[in-house]
Design a protein around this motif. Structure first.
Motif, PDB file in Angstrom:
ATOM      1  N   ILE A  34      64.071  51.876  50.374  1.00  0.00           N
ATOM      2  CA  ILE A  34      63.787  50.443  50.487  1.00  0.00           C
ATOM      3  C   ILE A  34      63.743  50.060  51.957  1.00  0.00           C
ATOM      4  O   ILE A  34      64.625  50.437  52.740  1.00  0.00           O
ATOM      5  CB  ILE A  34      64.853  49.603  49.766  1.00  0.00           C
ATOM      6  CG1 ILE A  34      64.938  50.015  48.289  1.00  0.00           C
ATOM      7  CG2 ILE A  34      64.539  48.114  49.903  1.00  0.00           C
ATOM      8  CD1 ILE A  34      63.654  49.816  47.510  1.00  0.00           C
ATOM      9  N   GLY A  35      62.716  49.324  52.310  1.00  0.00           N
ATOM     10  CA  GLY A  35      62.566  48.889  53.694  1.00  0.00           C
ATOM     11  C   GLY A  35      62.420  47.389  53.799  1.00  0.00           C
ATOM     12  O   GLY A  35      61.959  46.724  52.861  1.00  0.00           O
ATOM     13  N   TRP A  36      62.834  46.866  54.930  1.00  0.00           N
ATOM     14  CA  TRP A  36      62.583  45.469  55.293  1.00  0.00           C
ATOM     15  C   TRP A  36      61.595  45.462  56.458  1.00  0.00           C
ATOM     16  O   TRP A  36      61.762  46.214  57.424  1.00  0.00           O
ATOM     17  CB  TRP A  36      63.865  44.767  55.707  1.00  0.00           C
ATOM     18  CG  TRP A  36      64.734  44.340  54.572  1.00  0.00           C
ATOM     19  CD1 TRP A  36      65.835  44.978  54.085  1.00  0.00           C
ATOM     20  CD2 TRP A  36      64.589  43.152  53.781  1.00  0.00           C
ATOM     21  NE1 TRP A  36      66.373  44.281  53.045  1.00  0.00           N
ATOM     22  CE2 TRP A  36      65.627  43.143  52.837  1.00  0.00           C
ATOM     23  CE3 TRP A  36      63.677  42.089  53.783  1.00  0.00           C
ATOM     24  CZ2 TRP A  36      65.789  42.124  51.897  1.00  0.00           C
ATOM     25  CZ3 TRP A  36      63.838  41.076  52.850  1.00  0.00           C
ATOM     26  CH2 TRP A  36      64.873  41.101  51.920  1.00  0.00           C
ATOM     27  N   PHE A  37      60.620  44.579  56.366  1.00  0.00           N
ATOM     28  CA  PHE A  37      59.589  44.437  57.383  1.00  0.00           C
ATOM     29  C   PHE A  37      59.450  42.957  57.723  1.00  0.00           C
ATOM     30  O   PHE A  37      59.886  42.097  56.961  1.00  0.00           O
ATOM     31  CB  PHE A  37      58.249  44.987  56.864  1.00  0.00           C
ATOM     32  CG  PHE A  37      58.307  46.450  56.547  1.00  0.00           C
ATOM     33  CD1 PHE A  37      58.806  46.893  55.326  1.00  0.00           C
ATOM     34  CD2 PHE A  37      57.891  47.389  57.468  1.00  0.00           C
ATOM     35  CE1 PHE A  37      58.881  48.243  55.026  1.00  0.00           C
ATOM     36  CE2 PHE A  37      57.958  48.745  57.183  1.00  0.00           C
ATOM     37  CZ  PHE A  37      58.465  49.164  55.965  1.00  0.00           C
ATOM     38  N   ARG A  38      58.831  42.688  58.843  1.00  0.00           N
ATOM     39  CA  ARG A  38      58.586  41.307  59.194  1.00  0.00           C
ATOM     40  C   ARG A  38      57.250  41.192  59.916  1.00  0.00           C
ATOM     41  O   ARG A  38      56.781  42.149  60.534  1.00  0.00           O
ATOM     42  CB  ARG A  38      59.712  40.743  60.057  1.00  0.00           C
ATOM     43  CG  ARG A  38      59.839  41.373  61.444  1.00  0.00           C
ATOM     44  CD  ARG A  38      61.083  40.849  62.138  1.00  0.00           C
ATOM     45  NE  ARG A  38      61.237  41.408  63.491  1.00  0.00           N
ATOM     46  CZ  ARG A  38      62.296  41.198  64.256  1.00  0.00           C
ATOM     47  NH1 ARG A  38      63.308  40.445  63.821  1.00  0.00           N
ATOM     48  NH2 ARG A  38      62.356  41.734  65.471  1.00  0.00           N
ATOM     49  N   GLN A  39      56.668  40.008  59.797  1.00  0.00           N
ATOM     50  CA  GLN A  39      55.403  39.747  60.461  1.00  0.00           C
ATOM     51  C   GLN A  39      55.412  38.337  61.016  1.00  0.00           C
ATOM     52  O   GLN A  39      55.538  37.371  60.251  1.00  0.00           O
ATOM     53  CB  GLN A  39      54.219  39.947  59.515  1.00  0.00           C
ATOM     54  CG  GLN A  39      52.885  39.886  60.217  1.00  0.00           C
ATOM     55  CD  GLN A  39      51.762  40.447  59.365  1.00  0.00           C
ATOM     56  OE1 GLN A  39      51.873  40.554  58.145  1.00  0.00           O
ATOM     57  NE2 GLN A  39      50.662  40.823  60.003  1.00  0.00           N
ATOM     58  N   ALA A  40      55.289  38.234  62.321  1.00  0.00           N
ATOM     59  CA  ALA A  40      55.209  36.950  62.999  1.00  0.00           C
ATOM     60  C   ALA A  40      53.741  36.573  63.159  1.00  0.00           C
ATOM     61  O   ALA A  40      52.870  37.457  63.162  1.00  0.00           O
ATOM     62  CB  ALA A  40      55.901  37.031  64.350  1.00  0.00           C
ATOM     63  N   PRO A  41      53.437  35.294  63.316  1.00  0.00           N
ATOM     64  CA  PRO A  41      52.043  34.870  63.475  1.00  0.00           C
ATOM     65  C   PRO A  41      51.370  35.579  64.647  1.00  0.00           C
ATOM     66  O   PRO A  41      51.916  35.642  65.744  1.00  0.00           O
ATOM     67  CB  PRO A  41      52.171  33.366  63.742  1.00  0.00           C
ATOM     68  CG  PRO A  41      53.453  32.978  63.087  1.00  0.00           C
ATOM     69  CD  PRO A  41      54.359  34.152  63.266  1.00  0.00           C
ATOM     70  N   GLY A  42      50.204  36.145  64.376  1.00  0.00           N
ATOM     71  CA  GLY A  42      49.443  36.802  65.418  1.00  0.00           C
ATOM     72  C   GLY A  42      49.928  38.185  65.790  1.00  0.00           C
ATOM     73  O   GLY A  42      49.395  38.802  66.722  1.00  0.00           O
ATOM     74  N   LYS A  43      50.925  38.690  65.071  1.00  0.00           N
ATOM     75  CA  LYS A  43      51.474  40.010  65.389  1.00  0.00           C
ATOM     76  C   LYS A  43      51.344  40.938  64.186  1.00  0.00           C
ATOM     77  O   LYS A  43      51.188  40.499  63.046  1.00  0.00           O
ATOM     78  CB  LYS A  43      52.945  39.894  65.800  1.00  0.00           C
ATOM     79  CG  LYS A  43      53.156  39.135  67.099  1.00  0.00           C
ATOM     80  CD  LYS A  43      54.606  39.219  67.534  1.00  0.00           C
ATOM     81  CE  LYS A  43      54.819  38.529  68.879  1.00  0.00           C
ATOM     82  NZ  LYS A  43      56.230  38.635  69.341  1.00  0.00           N
ATOM     83  N   GLU A  44      51.431  42.229  64.463  1.00  0.00           N
ATOM     84  CA  GLU A  44      51.380  43.209  63.391  1.00  0.00           C
ATOM     85  C   GLU A  44      52.710  43.252  62.654  1.00  0.00           C
ATOM     86  O   GLU A  44      53.758  42.860  63.173  1.00  0.00           O
ATOM     87  CB  GLU A  44      51.066  44.593  63.967  1.00  0.00           C
ATOM     88  CG  GLU A  44      49.677  44.715  64.550  1.00  0.00           C
ATOM     89  CD  GLU A  44      49.336  46.139  64.963  1.00  0.00           C
ATOM     90  OE1 GLU A  44      48.200  46.384  65.358  1.00  0.00           O
ATOM     91  OE2 GLU A  44      50.236  46.997  64.881  1.00  0.00           O
ATOM     92  N   ARG A  45      52.638  43.745  61.416  1.00  0.00           N
ATOM     93  CA  ARG A  45      53.859  43.908  60.634  1.00  0.00           C
ATOM     94  C   ARG A  45      54.745  44.957  61.298  1.00  0.00           C
ATOM     95  O   ARG A  45      54.273  46.009  61.722  1.00  0.00           O
ATOM     96  CB  ARG A  45      53.518  44.319  59.212  1.00  0.00           C
ATOM     97  CG  ARG A  45      54.695  44.317  58.268  1.00  0.00           C
ATOM     98  CD  ARG A  45      54.240  44.436  56.828  1.00  0.00           C
ATOM     99  NE  ARG A  45      53.477  43.270  56.408  1.00  0.00           N
ATOM    100  CZ  ARG A  45      53.058  43.080  55.158  1.00  0.00           C
ATOM    101  NH1 ARG A  45      53.339  43.972  54.223  1.00  0.00           N
ATOM    102  NH2 ARG A  45      52.369  42.003  54.841  1.00  0.00           N
TER     103      ARG A  45
END
Length: 123
Positions: A34-45
């Motif tokens: 299981i992984g947690w990821f994040r994506q900010a506006p204009g940026k890659e995951r």
């Protein structure tokens, strides 16, 4: 049907804490990485943290080491992301995902994804 549902996002001040939850249905979480990821506006995951099937091994992105942890509750079939000492740069949509492969923070190896939960760190 295999499903992941994230919850626990919200608005928090810098230095504060949040705990995100990733609840699974249709499968047992400890059968997958299981992984947690994040994506900010204009940026890659970006990979944030992951935990392997036994729960004995975890890994973290350098940007969150010492601040985030990834505990798991097998009885609730839920993985958490405990986020402490939050910074404005932690603002993003956070996703959990499941992989049948090896422990990794690379999103392309994850087959199943939740819908995401927004985390905003701002004063």
């Amino acid at each position: 049907q295999l499903q992941l549902v994230e919850s626990g996002g919200g608005l928090v001040q810098p230095g504060g804490s949040l705990r995100l939850s990733c609840a699974a249905s249709g499968f047992t979480l400890n059968s997958y990485v299981i992984g947690w990821f994040r994506q900010a506006p204009g940026k890659e995951r970006e990979g944030v943290s992951s935990i392997e099937r036994s729960g004995a091994i975890t890994n973290y992105a350098d940007s969150v080491k010492g601040r985030f942890t990834i505990p798991r509750d097998n009885a609730k079939n839920t993985v958490y992301l405990q986020m402490n000492s939050l910074k404005p740069e932690d603002t993003a949509i956070y996703y959990c995902a499941a992989s049948v492969g090896l422990l990794t923070l690379q999103s392309r190896y994850y087959e199943y994804w939740g819908q995401g939960t927004q985390v905003t760190v701002s004063s």
